[in-house]
Scaffold this motif. Structure first.
Motif, PDB file in Angstrom:
ATOM      1  N   UNK A  65      -7.174  -0.901  -2.999  1.00  0.00           N
ATOM      2  CA  UNK A  65      -6.152   0.129  -2.820  1.00  0.00           C
ATOM      3  C   UNK A  65      -4.790  -0.386  -3.276  1.00  0.00           C
ATOM      4  N   UNK A  66      -3.889   0.573  -3.511  1.00  0.00           N
ATOM      5  CA  UNK A  66      -2.506   0.261  -3.874  1.00  0.00           C
ATOM      6  C   UNK A  66      -1.580   1.019  -2.935  1.00  0.00           C
ATOM      7  N   UNK A  67      -0.340   0.575  -2.882  1.00  0.00           N
ATOM      8  CA  UNK A  67       0.704   1.298  -2.161  1.00  0.00           C
ATOM      9  C   UNK A  67       1.865   1.498  -3.129  1.00  0.00           C
ATOM     10  N   UNK A  68       2.356   2.725  -3.188  1.00  0.00           N
ATOM     11  CA  UNK A  68       3.404   3.084  -4.137  1.00  0.00           C
ATOM     12  C   UNK A  68       4.563   3.701  -3.369  1.00  0.00           C
ATOM     13  N   UNK A  69       5.751   3.138  -3.545  1.00  0.00           N
ATOM     14  CA  UNK A  69       6.961   3.690  -2.945  1.00  0.00           C
ATOM     15  C   UNK A  69       7.657   4.544  -3.988  1.00  0.00           C
ATOM     16  N   UNK A  70       7.672   5.848  -3.770  1.00  0.00           N
ATOM     17  CA  UNK A  70       8.315   6.799  -4.662  1.00  0.00           C
ATOM     18  C   UNK A  70       9.487   7.423  -3.919  1.00  0.00           C
ATOM     19  N   UNK A  71      10.706   7.091  -4.350  1.00  0.00           N
ATOM     20  CA  UNK A  71      11.900   7.512  -3.626  1.00  0.00           C
ATOM     21  C   UNK A  71      11.776   7.021  -2.182  1.00  0.00           C
TER      22      UNK A  71
END
Length: 304
Positions: A65-71
């Motif tokens: 899995x990945x974690x993405x911080x968008x804004x």
């Protein structure tokens, strides 16, 4: 005879997809393929959060899995999901689940907007509603048909004599399935003539091709027939940052790639993307990536 339920079918197909990626990506790293739009990715441990820009394309996690911080939003992107980015997005992302025994396995397929427009026209899809929010990043479960198409594309990497003839056909199938599936609305907003997403996307494309040019808001707004204030508002809504911040991030990301791929030194890379001051470039680079250029590039070249 046992019939697979949809969830079981996804799991079975993901095993095949993960196996295909693992056979090409044999160790930790990023792997280009003979199809320029397709890259494969393997990690054997979680990674540090890293600023990057996601462009128009479909990312798929087959394992891990990945974690993405968008804004201000934290997006969790796990095996069995596809992440469609319809307009360039500055994000901070990292691999969250990975080990030597069960590595992170993923793929990225860059999409071509002109091909999307042609296929959407042939499908005669209705225009998207003008009201409502336009999501630039959509994470959704992969349907079995899309998984099988992705498997066929990866399988062709092992059939080089057929690849050039069949890969374009499978790419078209993938776009068709995206347009009619859960990711379709975002793509239809992108190609809708006169939509804010289509207009801002055209400005982003111009910026990427003219990185060394000074950025003037009035000039960019004029390109899409907006007032400067309206342009700023739409740009921030769709990308999460101001045009000036976006331009700076584009320049820094491109300079980083030049140092990694073409072995330019910091001064050469800075000049190539339009920086006149090497010290200013070093300061802004350190703020963005957490280390001065030379140290960061050494870190990036380490496997992991």
């Amino acid at each position: 005879m046992t019939h697979l339920q949809p969830d079981d079918l996804i799991e079975a197909d993901l095993t095949g997809l993960a196996s295909l990626i693992a056979r090409q990506a044999t160790h930790a790293g990023d792997f280009p393929t003979r199809l320029p739009a397709l890259s494969l990715h393997r990690r054997t441990s979680p990674t540090d959060p890293m600023p990057c820009i996601y462009g128009l394309g479909l990312g798929v996690v087959a394992q891990g899995s990945k974690q993405v911080l968008q804004q201000e939003a934290v997006l969790h992107f796990r095996a069995g999901q596809g992440m469609l980015t319809s307009i360039d997005q500055p994000v901070v992302s990292h691999v969250a689940q990975a080990s030597v025994a069960k590595p992170f396995l993923g793929m990225m397929l860059t999409l071509d907007v002109s091909q999307i427009m042609r296929i959407a026209s042939e499908l005669q899809l209705p225009p998207p509603p003008k009201a409502g929010t336009h999501q630039a990043i959509v994470i959704a479960e992969l349907d079995p048909g899309l998984v099988r198409a992705l498997e066929r594309l990866l399988g062709l990497l092992e059939e080089p004599e057929l690849f050039d003839h069949l890969a374009p056909l499978v790419q078209q199938e993938i776009i068709v399935r995206l347009l009619v599936g859960q990711h379709g609305m975002a793509l239809r907003h992108l190609i809708a003539t006169g939509s804010p997403m289509q207009q801002i996307a055209s400005v982003v494309a111009w910026l990427k091709q003219n990185l060394a040019e000074p950025m003037r808001i009035e000039h960019l707004a004029e390109r899409v027939h907006m007032s400067p204030s309206t342009f700023r508002q739409h740009f921030r809504t769709l990308t999460g940052v101001s045009p000036l911040q976006f331009h700076k991030q584009l320049r820094l990301q491109e300079a980083r790639q030049l140092m990694i791929n073409q072995h330019l030194d910091a001064g050469q890379a800075a000049g190539r993307v339009g920086y006149e001051s090497a010290s200013q470039f070093s300061r802004e680079y350190s703020r963005a990536f957490g280390a001065p250029p030379q140290r960061d590039i050494r870190r990036m070249r380490q496997p992991g």
